[in-house]
Design a protein around this motif. Structure first.
Motif, short mmCIF file in Angstrom:
data_model
loop_
_atom_site.label_atom_id
_atom_site.label_comp_id
_atom_site.label_asym_id
_atom_site.label_seq_id
_atom_site.Cartn_x
_atom_site.Cartn_y
_atom_site.Cartn_z
N ALA A 1 15.84 8.19 43.23
CA ALA A 1 16.31 9.37 42.49
C ALA A 1 15.84 9.34 41.04
O ALA A 1 15.57 10.39 40.45
CB ALA A 1 17.84 9.44 42.55
N LYS A 2 15.70 8.13 40.46
CA LYS A 2 15.27 8.03 39.06
C LYS A 2 13.77 7.71 38.96
O LYS A 2 13.27 7.46 37.87
CB LYS A 2 16.08 6.94 38.34
CG LYS A 2 17.58 7.27 38.26
CD LYS A 2 18.35 6.26 37.45
CE LYS A 2 18.14 6.41 35.96
NZ LYS A 2 19.03 5.53 35.16
N ARG A 3 13.10 7.73 40.10
CA ARG A 3 11.65 7.51 40.16
C ARG A 3 11.22 6.21 39.47
O ARG A 3 10.21 6.15 38.75
CB ARG A 3 10.90 8.70 39.54
CG ARG A 3 11.25 10.04 40.16
CD ARG A 3 10.38 11.17 39.61
NE ARG A 3 10.39 11.24 38.17
CZ ARG A 3 11.37 11.77 37.43
NH1 ARG A 3 12.44 12.28 38.03
NH2 ARG A 3 11.27 11.81 36.12
N HIS A 4 12.01 5.18 39.69
CA HIS A 4 11.68 3.89 39.12
C HIS A 4 10.52 3.23 39.88
O HIS A 4 10.42 3.37 41.10
CB HIS A 4 12.90 2.95 39.16
CG HIS A 4 13.95 3.30 38.17
ND1 HIS A 4 15.27 2.94 38.33
CD2 HIS A 4 13.89 3.98 37.00
CE1 HIS A 4 15.97 3.38 37.31
NE2 HIS A 4 15.16 4.02 36.49
N VAL A 5 9.70 2.51 39.15
CA VAL A 5 8.66 1.70 39.78
C VAL A 5 9.26 0.32 40.05
O VAL A 5 9.60 -0.42 39.12
CB VAL A 5 7.43 1.56 38.86
CG1 VAL A 5 6.39 0.65 39.50
CG2 VAL A 5 6.83 2.93 38.56
N LEU A 6 9.45 0.00 41.32
CA LEU A 6 10.09 -1.26 41.72
C LEU A 6 9.03 -2.29 42.11
O LEU A 6 8.17 -2.02 42.95
CB LEU A 6 11.05 -1.02 42.88
CG LEU A 6 11.72 -2.28 43.47
CD1 LEU A 6 12.63 -2.92 42.43
CD2 LEU A 6 12.50 -1.93 44.73
#
Length: 392
Positions: free
Chosen positions: A252-257
């Protein structure tokens, strides 16, 4: 005492040293605090260095003898007295001295005056130094009282802010639950809206459950009632499960994991509690990292331990806050902007659970806006329970 009213112990000590040296005419004066069974040389004013910053056992120090016996000592020849440790004085200029207790009953400190040449202090000189020591006792009590009042004020402020945060955290999901429940009760909703209402109610009820669970964990930590259920735990599986649960929030927060796991990360511990540790750290990384930021989770086997590292590119931690991040209610007392929800108990729980596993936890940050890194080290071997934990 001249000048403005001292507000810190250091200011009090420095003013006392200035007055004591002026009144005595000594070549040096020291202020020695009692710290348990040790003498701590807090500060000095002298023609050459004495013992500032040193700690010595009370039983081996003349200032310690003065405090233990609540008696002043005046020595014309320090090397003629068996109570003197000659080795401690030979590197110094001291030939004669007077040491007086700070507080006549149960002394908490001592003031020493020292001369570079033989000096026989008479009763009036000793009395003048003792008067300064008596004033020092009152000043120290004043500083202690002010600090106690400040601590009480901070505690009351923290309590009030925590209760306000708790009220907010409880009210937010309850408002959603009640609102959607009323809508369902009206009977004027279609199937899609009904499904959405149930999802919202379940999600907010789960938030309530986690909130109550965190509060119970804090209570159990304080009272020493946390029970560890030990088994062989594969931390890779634990962390993967945590990341699967966090996936919707990360997406949802478009984080790069970024993840990195070793082939072997098995430890002896409580699987549920270690999952709670990982979950709290990952949740914080996601919560405090703006949309489009990065989150890194990695495990590494290092010697006789497995280390979990959770890093993010988020809001970071201010240098003055960093030493306190594992304290209870840190978010509630203003350490974190109120736009981020939370009671500030998650990291306190992390620290407690890690310490119960005989592990270590560390927080690092280059400052506000520069992200943060949390590292948890869990021993591989058998756990000996710490105080505050029961192992079954």
């Amino acid at each position: 005492m001249s000048g403005s009213t001292p507000v810190t112990l250091l200011e009090v000590v420095r003013q006392l040293l200035s007055v004591a040296r002026e009144v005595s005419g000594a070549d040096g004066v020291t202020f020695v605090l009692r710290d348990g069974d040790q003498c701590a040389f807090a500060d000095e004013s002298a023609i050459a260095p004495l013992w500032k910053g040193r700690r010595v056992p009370m039983a081996t120090c003349l200032a310690g003898w003065v405090m233990l016996n609540a008696q002043a000592v005046a020595l014309e020849d320090i090397y003629a007295d068996p109570r003197i440790s000659a080795d401690a004085y030979r590197p110094t200029f001291v030939q004669s001295l007077v040491v007086v207790p700070v507080r006549r009953e149960a002394p908490v400190a001592a003031i020493g005056a020292y001369w570079a040449s033989r000096h026989r202090a008479d009763e009036r000189e000793v009395a003048r130094l003792q008067s300064i020591a008596d004033a020092a006792a009152l000043a120290l009590e004043s500083v202690s009282l002010r600090e106690s009042l400040r601590q009480a004020e901070r505690a009351n402020r923290t309590k009030d802010e925590f209760l306000a945060a708790l009220s907010h955290e409880l009210r937010t999901p309850l408002t959603a639950i009640v609102g959607w429940a009323k809508m369902l009760r009206s009977g004027r909703v279609d199937a899609d809206t009904t499904r959405r209402a149930v999802e919202v109610i379940e999600r907010n009820a789960d938030a309530q459950r986690r909130l109550v669970g965190d509060l119970l964990d804090v209570t159990h930590a304080i009272t020493g009632k946390i029970v560890l259920e030990l088994s062989n735990v594969d931390l890779v599986r634990v962390v993967q499960s945590v990341l699967e649960s966090a996936a919707p929030a990360i997406e949802a927060k478009r984080h790069v994991l970024t993840v990195s796991f070793p082939t072997d990360a098995v430890v002896r511990g409580d699987a549920e509690r270690l999952a709670q540790v990982a979950s709290n750290l990952v949740s914080n990384a996601v919560k405090f990292t703006p949309a489009g930021g990065s989150v890194e989770v990695r495990l590494a086997r290092t010697g006789h331990a497995v280390t979990l590292v959770v890093s993010d590119s988020g809001v970071g931690i201010a240098p003055d806050v960093l030493p306190h991040v594992f304290e209870r209610f840190r978010e509630a007392d203003g350490g974190v902007p109120r736009k981020y929800s939370g009671l500030g108990v998650g990291l306190a729980i992390v620290r407690h659970l890690v310490e119960l596993h005989r592990g270590r936890v560390r927080a690092e940050s280059a400052g506000e806006g520069r992200g943060s890194t949390f590292s948890v080290e869990v021993p591989i071997g058998t756990i000996v329970p710490r105080e505050g934990a029961t192992i079954s």
